[in-house]
Design a protein around this motif. Structure first.
Motif, PDB file in Angstrom:
ATOM      1  N   SER A 208       0.793  -1.230   0.000  1.00  8.96           N
ATOM      2  CA  SER A 208       0.000   0.000   0.000  1.00  8.96           C
ATOM      3  C   SER A 208       0.824   1.277   0.000  1.00  8.96           C
ATOM      4  CB  SER A 208      -0.883   0.049   1.253  1.00  8.96           C
ATOM      5  OG  SER A 208      -1.471  -1.189   1.475  1.00  8.96           O
ATOM      6  N   ASP A 209       0.304   2.280  -0.699  1.00  8.08           N
ATOM      7  CA  ASP A 209       0.773   3.654  -0.495  1.00  8.08           C
ATOM      8  C   ASP A 209       0.155   4.173   0.800  1.00  8.08           C
ATOM      9  OD1 ASP A 209       2.110   3.761  -3.002  1.00  8.08           O
ATOM     10  OD2 ASP A 209       0.147   3.940  -3.956  1.00  8.08           O
ATOM     11  N   ARG A 210      -1.139   3.907   0.937  1.00  6.77           N
ATOM     12  CA  ARG A 210      -1.841   4.259   2.180  1.00  6.77           C
ATOM     13  C   ARG A 210      -2.803   3.130   2.494  1.00  6.77           C
ATOM     14  NH1 ARG A 210      -5.194   9.163   2.579  1.00  6.77           N
ATOM     15  NH2 ARG A 210      -5.828   8.608   0.466  1.00  6.77           N
ATOM     16  N   MET A 211      -3.236   3.070   3.739  1.00  3.02           N
ATOM     17  CA  MET A 211      -4.218   2.056   4.097  1.00  3.02           C
ATOM     18  C   MET A 211      -5.112   2.572   5.226  1.00  3.02           C
ATOM     19  SD  MET A 211      -1.373  -0.476   5.595  1.00  3.02           S
ATOM     20  CE  MET A 211      -1.203  -0.801   7.326  1.00  3.02           C
ATOM     21  N   LEU A 212      -6.219   1.873   5.395  1.00  2.00           N
ATOM     22  CA  LEU A 212      -7.020   2.191   6.568  1.00  2.00           C
ATOM     23  C   LEU A 212      -7.194   0.935   7.391  1.00  2.00           C
ATOM     24  CD1 LEU A 212     -10.185   1.127   6.567  1.00  2.00           C
ATOM     25  CD2 LEU A 212     -10.525   3.027   5.041  1.00  2.00           C
ATOM     26  N   VAL A 213      -7.260   1.135   8.694  1.00  2.00           N
ATOM     27  CA  VAL A 213      -7.496   0.017   9.606  1.00  2.00           C
ATOM     28  C   VAL A 213      -8.898   0.193  10.171  1.00  2.00           C
ATOM     29  CG1 VAL A 213      -6.690  -1.233  11.640  1.00  2.00           C
ATOM     30  CG2 VAL A 213      -5.047  -0.011  10.196  1.00  2.00           C
ATOM     31  N   MET A 214      -9.673  -0.888  10.091  1.00  2.00           N
ATOM     32  CA  MET A 214     -11.086  -0.846  10.446  1.00  2.00           C
ATOM     33  C   MET A 214     -11.374  -1.817  11.587  1.00  2.00           C
ATOM     34  SD  MET A 214     -13.661  -1.184   7.305  1.00  2.00           S
ATOM     35  CE  MET A 214     -15.218  -0.394   7.262  1.00  2.00           C
ATOM     36  N   LYS A 215     -12.322  -1.449  12.439  1.00  2.00           N
ATOM     37  CA  LYS A 215     -12.778  -2.344  13.498  1.00  2.00           C
ATOM     38  C   LYS A 215     -14.274  -2.175  13.638  1.00  2.00           C
ATOM     39  CE  LYS A 215     -12.625  -2.600  18.504  1.00  2.00           C
ATOM     40  NZ  LYS A 215     -12.404  -1.732  19.663  1.00  2.00           N
ATOM     41  N   GLU A 216     -15.010  -3.263  13.528  1.00  3.05           N
ATOM     42  CA  GLU A 216     -16.467  -3.241  13.690  1.00  3.05           C
ATOM     43  C   GLU A 216     -17.125  -2.090  12.928  1.00  3.05           C
ATOM     44  OE1 GLU A 216     -16.998  -3.336  17.904  1.00  3.05           O
ATOM     45  OE2 GLU A 216     -16.000  -5.285  18.085  1.00  3.05           O
ATOM     46  N   GLY A 217     -16.731  -1.936  11.673  1.00  5.54           N
ATOM     47  CA  GLY A 217     -17.371  -0.946  10.802  1.00  5.54           C
ATOM     48  C   GLY A 217     -16.895   0.473  10.976  1.00  5.54           C
ATOM     49  N   VAL A 218     -15.964   0.682  11.915  1.00  4.79           N
ATOM     50  CA  VAL A 218     -15.501   2.049  12.202  1.00  4.79           C
ATOM     51  C   VAL A 218     -14.017   2.175  11.860  1.00  4.79           C
ATOM     52  CG1 VAL A 218     -15.227   3.817  13.989  1.00  4.79           C
ATOM     53  CG2 VAL A 218     -17.183   2.250  14.068  1.00  4.79           C
ATOM     54  N   VAL A 219     -13.683   3.220  11.104  1.00  3.35           N
ATOM     55  CA  VAL A 219     -12.284   3.464  10.755  1.00  3.35           C
ATOM     56  C   VAL A 219     -11.501   3.848  12.005  1.00  3.35           C
ATOM     57  CG1 VAL A 219     -10.709   4.972   9.490  1.00  3.35           C
ATOM     58  CG2 VAL A 219     -12.812   4.184   8.413  1.00  3.35           C
ATOM     59  N   GLN A 220     -10.375   3.166  12.227  1.00  2.81           N
ATOM     60  CA  GLN A 220      -9.522   3.465  13.374  1.00  2.81           C
ATOM     61  C   GLN A 220      -8.395   4.418  12.988  1.00  2.81           C
ATOM     62  OE1 GLN A 220     -10.320   1.804  16.514  1.00  2.81           O
ATOM     63  NE2 GLN A 220     -12.109   1.556  15.196  1.00  2.81           N
ATOM     64  N   GLN A 221      -7.873   4.256  11.773  1.00  9.04           N
ATOM     65  CA  GLN A 221      -6.738   5.070  11.350  1.00  9.04           C
ATOM     66  C   GLN A 221      -6.576   4.973   9.836  1.00  9.04           C
ATOM     67  OE1 GLN A 221      -3.143   4.161  13.501  1.00  9.04           O
ATOM     68  NE2 GLN A 221      -2.118   6.039  12.828  1.00  9.04           N
ATOM     69  N   VAL A 222      -6.161   6.086   9.233  1.00  6.09           N
ATOM     70  CA  VAL A 222      -5.811   6.115   7.812  1.00  6.09           C
ATOM     71  C   VAL A 222      -4.412   6.690   7.707  1.00  6.09           C
ATOM     72  CG1 VAL A 222      -6.376   7.060   5.530  1.00  6.09           C
ATOM     73  CG2 VAL A 222      -8.212   6.522   7.132  1.00  6.09           C
ATOM     74  N   GLY A 223      -3.532   6.073   6.927  1.00  7.14           N
ATOM     75  CA  GLY A 223      -2.191   6.629   6.764  1.00  7.14           C
ATOM     76  C   GLY A 223      -1.277   5.703   6.006  1.00  7.14           C
ATOM     77  N   GLY A 224      -0.036   6.127   5.845  1.00  4.65           N
ATOM     78  CA  GLY A 224       0.976   5.293   5.210  1.00  4.65           C
ATOM     79  C   GLY A 224       1.310   4.124   6.119  1.00  4.65           C
ATOM     80  N   PRO A 225       1.750   2.988   5.554  1.00  2.00           N
ATOM     81  CA  PRO A 225       2.038   1.798   6.357  1.00  2.00           C
ATOM     82  C   PRO A 225       3.005   2.066   7.508  1.00  2.00           C
ATOM     83  CG  PRO A 225       2.213   1.297   4.024  1.00  2.00           C
ATOM     84  CD  PRO A 225       1.967   2.758   4.111  1.00  2.00           C
ATOM     85  N   LEU A 226       4.057   2.818   7.251  1.00  2.00           N
ATOM     86  CA  LEU A 226       5.032   3.052   8.316  1.00  2.00           C
ATOM     87  C   LEU A 226       4.488   3.993   9.383  1.00  2.00           C
ATOM     88  CD1 LEU A 226       8.593   3.207   6.778  1.00  2.00           C
ATOM     89  CD2 LEU A 226       7.643   1.579   8.424  1.00  2.00           C
ATOM     90  N   ASP A 227       3.708   4.988   8.952  1.00  2.00           N
ATOM     91  CA  ASP A 227       3.089   5.903   9.926  1.00  2.00           C
ATOM     92  C   ASP A 227       2.217   5.117  10.888  1.00  2.00           C
ATOM     93  OD1 ASP A 227       4.230   7.987   8.557  1.00  2.00           O
ATOM     94  OD2 ASP A 227       2.478   8.241   7.244  1.00  2.00           O
TER      95      ASP A 227
END
Ligand SMILES: Nc1ncnc2c1ncn2[C@@H]1O[C@H](COP(=O)(O)OP(=O)(O)O)[C@@H](O)[C@H]1O
Ligand SMILES: [Mg+2]
Length: 359
Positions: A208-227
């Motif tokens: 990924s250039d960027r990704m989002l991490v999701m939990k139970e339908g809610v976005v937890q974080q969006v950013g670059g993999p290393l960030d």
């Protein structure tokens, strides 16, 4: 340039489950963007809404500045008009058609001119290294090749956006890694935007250039993999990305002690100024960021495992277990031995806050 995709308050409800809850997101053209999270967190549902297979219960979706779905206007552009390429986990190939016909079929449905169908099909087969297999039937081919047919079919329609839902999960690990590079190479060649759904954090990090991490339908974080790796938004994200140690601690006289291992001495590290005295804390650290040292908190080696070039230690500070990983060349501690540890980069989390359970 308008964004490849723009999601505004996108929400999907199944009965009592909010599968996707007010998702706001902009994906730029040419990005490789991953949706990452445990099974059931809403990744596929989000992708299906983007593809047009699911309506939105709330929100709007734009692509290239054009409205694709709107719950407010009761507007939905059907999937076949979105021109997105799609590849799913299951090898969705038609068994009664040759490889060539599998790739050409969607172009025939679109009623493209014969010579253009031939051109595009041959180009897509070449890009996915399937030219030699063109006249074969899919069941004669390996899982990797079958998934390449699906990729070729998606490439042939010349999409601006490629939607991939766990496309490599059914492949063995070696092939999975190889095909990651192939997907990246296809993207470089054709310049489409990639949206990649996976529960595999290593895969998301690698692609990924960027990704989002999701939990139970809610976005937890969006950013670059290393960030996201270095600066996780919360305990869940920390525990979902990479390996993690959580160690219960108590602060006494300005020093950090392991809760259940006070006799082993203080843990080195900074104590945040804003700790809430009514909350019990865990410190969090990556197993690779704990060093064996001449001094520091005392620990006992209870297990030592060679993982190729890495040595994985299970240690105990008092009755609290933690893992440490060191390159073989730098690993010194022996089984049963008492050692001392120094921690780099401690993070502090409420002990009650949930971690991700990885399967
Ligand atoms: N068609 C459906 N009917 C009812 N519930 C569904 C349906 N599709 C998904 N869900 C529920 O929505 C949630 C998110 O599912 P999904 O998007 O498939 O997650 P993921 O792809 O991240 O594993 C889960 O709780 C799942 O059970
Ligand atoms: Mg899914």
């Amino acid at each position: 340039m308008s964004a490849a995709l723009e999601l505004k308050d996108v929400t999907k409800i199944f009965g009592s489950v909010k599968a996707v809850n007010k998702l706001n997101l902009t994906i730029e053209q040419g990005e490789c963007f991953s949706f990452l999270g445990p099974s059931g967190c809403g990744k596929t549902t989000t992708l299906r809404m983007i593809a047009g297979f699911e309506n939105l219960d709330e929100g709007e979706l734009y692509s290239g500045g054009k409205l694709f779905s709107s719950s407010y206007k009761h507007y939905y552009l059907p999937p076949e008009k979105r021109d997105f390429g799609m590849v799913f986990q299951a090898f969705a190939v038609w068994p009664h058609m040759t490889v060539y016909d599998n790739v050409a079929f969607p172009l025939k449905i679109k009623k493209l001119p014969k010579n253009e169908i031939a051109e595009r099909t041959e180009m897509a087969l070449k890009a996915t290294s399937l030219t030699k297999e063109a006249e074969m039937f899919p069941q004669k081919l390996s899982g990797g090749q079958q998934q390449r047919i699906a990729l070729a079919r998606a490439v042939a329609i010349n999409p601006k956006v490629m939607l991939l839902d766990e496309p490599l999960s059914n492949l063995d690990p070696h092939l999975r890694e190889e095909m990651r590079f192939e997907i990246k190479a296809l993207q470089d060649k054709f310049g489409f935007t990639v949206i990649y759904v996976t529960h595999d954090q290593a895969e998301a990090m690698a692609l990924s250039d960027r990704m989002l991490v999701m939990k139970e339908g809610v976005v937890q974080q969006v950013g670059g993999p290393l960030d996201i790796y270095n600066d996780p938004a919360n305990k869940f994200v920390f525990s979902f990305i990479g390996l993690s140690d959580f160690i219960p601690v108590k602060v006494k006289n300005g020093q950090i002690f392991v809760d259940g291992g006070e006799e082993c001495g203080p843990v080195n590290g900074d104590i945040p100024k804003n700790l809430d005295p009514s909350i019990e804390y865990d410190i969090a650290c990556r197993p690779s960021e704990i060093d064996f040292a001449p001094d520091g908190v005392r620990a006992q080696v209870v297990r030592r495992t060679y993982l190729g070039d890495i040595v994985d230690y299970l240690l105990k500070i008092g009755n609290v277990e933690l893992r440490v990983q060191k390159p073989r060349r730098h690993s010194t501690a022996q089984l049963g031995e008492t050692c001392h540890l120094r921690f780099n980069r401690l993070l502090w989390y409420d002990r009650k806050e949930e971690t991700a359970s990885k399967t």
